[in-house]
Design a protein around this motif. Sequence first.
Motif, PDB file in Angstrom:
ATOM      1  N   THR A 244       5.691   5.655  -3.966  1.00 41.90           N
ATOM      2  CA  THR A 244       6.241   4.318  -3.789  1.00 41.90           C
ATOM      3  C   THR A 244       5.119   3.316  -3.613  1.00 41.90           C
ATOM      4  OG1 THR A 244       8.203   5.231  -2.700  1.00 41.90           O
ATOM      5  CG2 THR A 244       7.770   2.882  -2.387  1.00 41.90           C
ATOM      6  N   GLN A 245       5.167   2.235  -4.356  1.00 45.38           N
ATOM      7  CA  GLN A 245       4.154   1.189  -4.231  1.00 45.38           C
ATOM      8  C   GLN A 245       4.572   0.156  -3.187  1.00 45.38           C
ATOM      9  OE1 GLN A 245       2.777  -0.728  -7.775  1.00 45.38           O
ATOM     10  NE2 GLN A 245       1.733   1.092  -8.544  1.00 45.38           N
ATOM     11  N   THR A 246       3.606  -0.273  -2.407  1.00 45.93           N
ATOM     12  CA  THR A 246       3.833  -1.317  -1.420  1.00 45.93           C
ATOM     13  C   THR A 246       2.533  -2.071  -1.212  1.00 45.93           C
ATOM     14  OG1 THR A 246       4.697  -1.777   0.801  1.00 45.93           O
ATOM     15  CG2 THR A 246       3.271   0.142   0.574  1.00 45.93           C
ATOM     16  N   ILE A 247       2.571  -3.137  -0.414  1.00 45.17           N
ATOM     17  CA  ILE A 247       1.374  -3.921  -0.116  1.00 45.17           C
ATOM     18  C   ILE A 247       0.866  -3.543   1.270  1.00 45.17           C
ATOM     19  CG2 ILE A 247       0.414  -6.241   0.137  1.00 45.17           C
ATOM     20  CD1 ILE A 247       1.242  -5.515  -2.712  1.00 45.17           C
ATOM     21  N   CYS A 248      -0.422  -3.336   1.386  1.00 40.31           N
ATOM     22  CA  CYS A 248      -1.021  -2.965   2.664  1.00 40.31           C
ATOM     23  C   CYS A 248      -0.763  -4.070   3.697  1.00 40.31           C
ATOM     24  CB  CYS A 248      -2.520  -2.746   2.504  1.00 40.31           C
ATOM     25  SG  CYS A 248      -3.352  -2.259   4.028  1.00 40.31           S
ATOM     26  N   PRO A 249      -0.284  -3.716   4.905  1.00 35.72           N
ATOM     27  CA  PRO A 249       0.083  -4.726   5.904  1.00 35.72           C
ATOM     28  C   PRO A 249      -1.049  -5.141   6.833  1.00 35.72           C
ATOM     29  CG  PRO A 249       0.746  -2.577   6.685  1.00 35.72           C
ATOM     30  CD  PRO A 249       0.112  -2.361   5.333  1.00 35.72           C
ATOM     31  N   TYR A 250      -2.230  -4.545   6.682  1.00 35.58           N
ATOM     32  CA  TYR A 250      -3.252  -4.725   7.709  1.00 35.58           C
ATOM     33  C   TYR A 250      -4.034  -6.034   7.614  1.00 35.58           C
ATOM     34  CZ  TYR A 250      -2.553   0.023   9.382  1.00 35.58           C
ATOM     35  OH  TYR A 250      -2.008   1.156   9.923  1.00 35.58           O
ATOM     36  N   CYS A 251      -4.139  -6.637   6.449  1.00 32.94           N
ATOM     37  CA  CYS A 251      -4.857  -7.911   6.329  1.00 32.94           C
ATOM     38  C   CYS A 251      -4.254  -8.710   5.180  1.00 32.94           C
ATOM     39  CB  CYS A 251      -6.364  -7.697   6.132  1.00 32.94           C
ATOM     40  SG  CYS A 251      -6.838  -7.157   4.480  1.00 32.94           S
ATOM     41  N   GLY A 252      -4.872  -9.843   4.853  1.00 31.31           N
ATOM     42  CA  GLY A 252      -4.307 -10.712   3.830  1.00 31.31           C
ATOM     43  C   GLY A 252      -4.868 -10.526   2.440  1.00 31.31           C
ATOM     44  N   VAL A 253      -5.661  -9.479   2.218  1.00 30.10           N
ATOM     45  CA  VAL A 253      -6.251  -9.270   0.889  1.00 30.10           C
ATOM     46  C   VAL A 253      -5.177  -8.943  -0.142  1.00 30.10           C
ATOM     47  CG1 VAL A 253      -7.808  -7.806  -0.459  1.00 30.10           C
ATOM     48  CG2 VAL A 253      -8.510  -8.617   1.792  1.00 30.10           C
ATOM     49  N   GLY A 254      -4.201  -8.164   0.240  1.00 30.96           N
ATOM     50  CA  GLY A 254      -3.102  -7.857  -0.671  1.00 30.96           C
ATOM     51  C   GLY A 254      -3.304  -6.612  -1.504  1.00 30.96           C
ATOM     52  N   CYS A 255      -3.929  -5.592  -0.940  1.00 37.16           N
ATOM     53  CA  CYS A 255      -4.154  -4.348  -1.674  1.00 37.16           C
ATOM     54  C   CYS A 255      -2.838  -3.620  -1.918  1.00 37.16           C
ATOM     55  CB  CYS A 255      -5.098  -3.433  -0.889  1.00 37.16           C
ATOM     56  SG  CYS A 255      -6.736  -4.143  -0.595  1.00 37.16           S
ATOM     57  N   THR A 256      -2.684  -3.092  -3.115  1.00 38.76           N
ATOM     58  CA  THR A 256      -1.514  -2.293  -3.443  1.00 38.76           C
ATOM     59  C   THR A 256      -1.739  -0.854  -3.026  1.00 38.76           C
ATOM     60  OG1 THR A 256      -0.833  -3.682  -5.303  1.00 38.76           O
ATOM     61  CG2 THR A 256      -0.074  -1.402  -5.315  1.00 38.76           C
ATOM     62  N   LEU A 257      -0.761  -0.299  -2.293  1.00 41.14           N
ATOM     63  CA  LEU A 257      -0.815   1.091  -1.855  1.00 41.14           C
ATOM     64  C   LEU A 257       0.211   1.912  -2.616  1.00 41.14           C
ATOM     65  CD1 LEU A 257      -0.921   0.646   2.046  1.00 41.14           C
ATOM     66  CD2 LEU A 257      -2.831   0.603   0.426  1.00 41.14           C
ATOM     67  N   GLU A 258      -0.148   3.161  -2.897  1.00 41.98           N
ATOM     68  CA  GLU A 258       0.791   4.130  -3.451  1.00 41.98           C
ATOM     69  C   GLU A 258       1.010   5.204  -2.393  1.00 41.98           C
ATOM     70  OE1 GLU A 258      -0.203   4.021  -8.225  1.00 41.98           O
ATOM     71  OE2 GLU A 258      -1.418   5.275  -6.917  1.00 41.98           O
ATOM     72  N   LYS A 268      -0.322  11.354   1.661  1.00 40.17           N
ATOM     73  CA  LYS A 268      -1.581  10.710   1.310  1.00 40.17           C
ATOM     74  C   LYS A 268      -1.296   9.341   0.720  1.00 40.17           C
ATOM     75  CE  LYS A 268      -2.383  12.517  -3.401  1.00 40.17           C
ATOM     76  NZ  LYS A 268      -3.341  13.268  -4.253  1.00 40.17           N
ATOM     77  N   VAL A 269      -2.343   8.511   0.651  1.00 40.79           N
ATOM     78  CA  VAL A 269      -2.215   7.153   0.133  1.00 40.79           C
ATOM     79  C   VAL A 269      -3.291   6.911  -0.921  1.00 40.79           C
ATOM     80  CG1 VAL A 269      -2.300   4.682   0.678  1.00 40.79           C
ATOM     81  CG2 VAL A 269      -1.248   6.286   2.285  1.00 40.79           C
ATOM     82  N   THR A 270      -2.892   6.395  -2.068  1.00 42.55           N
ATOM     83  CA  THR A 270      -3.839   6.027  -3.120  1.00 42.55           C
ATOM     84  C   THR A 270      -3.599   4.571  -3.517  1.00 42.55           C
ATOM     85  OG1 THR A 270      -2.320   6.857  -4.826  1.00 42.55           O
ATOM     86  CG2 THR A 270      -3.979   8.389  -3.994  1.00 42.55           C
ATOM     87  N   SER A 271      -4.390   4.098  -4.470  1.00 47.46           N
ATOM     88  CA  SER A 271      -4.214   2.752  -5.006  1.00 47.46           C
ATOM     89  C   SER A 271      -4.462   2.809  -6.504  1.00 47.46           C
ATOM     90  CB  SER A 271      -5.187   1.777  -4.335  1.00 47.46           C
ATOM     91  OG  SER A 271      -4.930   0.445  -4.760  1.00 47.46           O
ATOM     92  N   PRO A 272      -3.689   2.099  -7.313  1.00 47.23           N
ATOM     93  CA  PRO A 272      -3.841   2.194  -8.774  1.00 47.23           C
ATOM     94  C   PRO A 272      -5.178   1.646  -9.262  1.00 47.23           C
ATOM     95  CG  PRO A 272      -2.275   0.461  -8.186  1.00 47.23           C
ATOM     96  CD  PRO A 272      -2.588   1.195  -6.922  1.00 47.23           C
ATOM     97  N   ARG A 279      -8.873  -2.017  -7.643  1.00 45.43           N
ATOM     98  CA  ARG A 279      -9.474  -1.135  -8.650  1.00 45.43           C
ATOM     99  C   ARG A 279      -9.547   0.293  -8.115  1.00 45.43           C
ATOM    100  NH1 ARG A 279      -9.664  -1.685 -13.657  1.00 45.43           N
ATOM    101  NH2 ARG A 279     -11.815  -1.027 -14.015  1.00 45.43           N
ATOM    102  N   GLY A 280      -8.507   0.691  -7.377  1.00 47.98           N
ATOM    103  CA  GLY A 280      -8.441   2.044  -6.838  1.00 47.98           C
ATOM    104  C   GLY A 280      -9.077   2.214  -5.478  1.00 47.98           C
TER     105      GLY A 280
END
Length: 298
Positions: A244-258, A268-272, A279-280
Amino acid sequence: MVELEVDGQPVRVFEGQTILDACRRLGIDTPTLCYGETLEPANACRVCVVELEGARVLAPACSRPAEEGMKVRTDSERVRLSRRLVLELLASSVDLSTTSVAPGYLERYDAEPERFGPQAPPDADRDRKRTGAHAEPDGQTAATVHAPVKVDNELYVRDYSKCILCYKCVDACGEQYQNTFAIHVAGRGFDARISTEYVAELPESACVYCGNCIAVCPTGALMFRSEHELREAGEWREGEQTVTQTICPYCGVGCTLELHVQDNEIVKVTSPDDHDVTRGNLCIKGRFGFQHVHHREA
C-alpha cells in the motif's frame, strides 16, 4: 538520436543512452544484477555483457553508450557462454537463494554451479592468514561463503555470504545519495569485502540507518531484521503480502512509502524508484519508523 541494430532489429535511442536502454526499448530481456535504475553503473557483475560487431571483447550493456551504426548481439553463443560462466561462478561461491531473478537466470543459461565442486567450508585460520589485521572479529570475511549473519542492531542484518560485491550499497551510502560513507570495499582480490570503517560494529560506525543500502541490495545480503526473522522462522510469504502506498507522516518533504503488509502487520517499508522526491531513498524514520502502528491498546 542515434540509430543502431540489436539482434537484427533497428532501434533509435537518445545520445548518451546505453545499449541496455536500446535492448529494453525493443523488449529484449537482458539480465542484470549489479545494475540499479537510480545509480551509476558499477560494471561489477558482467551478467549483462553483449557482443559488438568488430569488437575484440564483450561489452557491458548497462554502461556502454549506444553509438551510431552499432551492431549488437545479445544472445550469441559467445554471450551465452560468458553469462553462464559468470552465473556459475557467482552461484558456486555465494548464496543466491534470496536473489529473486537468479533462479530464472540459472535456468535460462543452463548454468551448473555444482560443476565447480562443493562450497568450501569455513576456515578461520585461513582467513586470518589471508586478511591479517583486517580479519573480522569472528575470524570470517565477506569473501568466505559461510560468513555468519551479523545481527548487531534492531533494524537490519548483514549476511555477507550472499554478497556479490556489486558496490550498490557503497554507492548509495556514498556520494551518489547519502554521503555518509559508512561502508566501503575493504581488501583486494579474494579478500575484497564490504566493511564498515575499522570493521566496527554497525552501532559504532558512521551509519545513520537510512536503509538505502538495503533498498538497492539485489541479493538480500542487507535485509530488514523483520524480514530476516520471518524467513528464519519459515513465515516469510511474499506472495501473500499486500503493498500500500502512502505519504510519510514524519516531515513535510512528502516521501512516498510502500508498506509491505503480511498477516495485518507491516513487515518492511520501501519507496518507488521513480518517485520524484525519494528516487527510492528514505531516512531512518520513513523506512524503519513503523513499529508504533502495531502497538494497539486493548
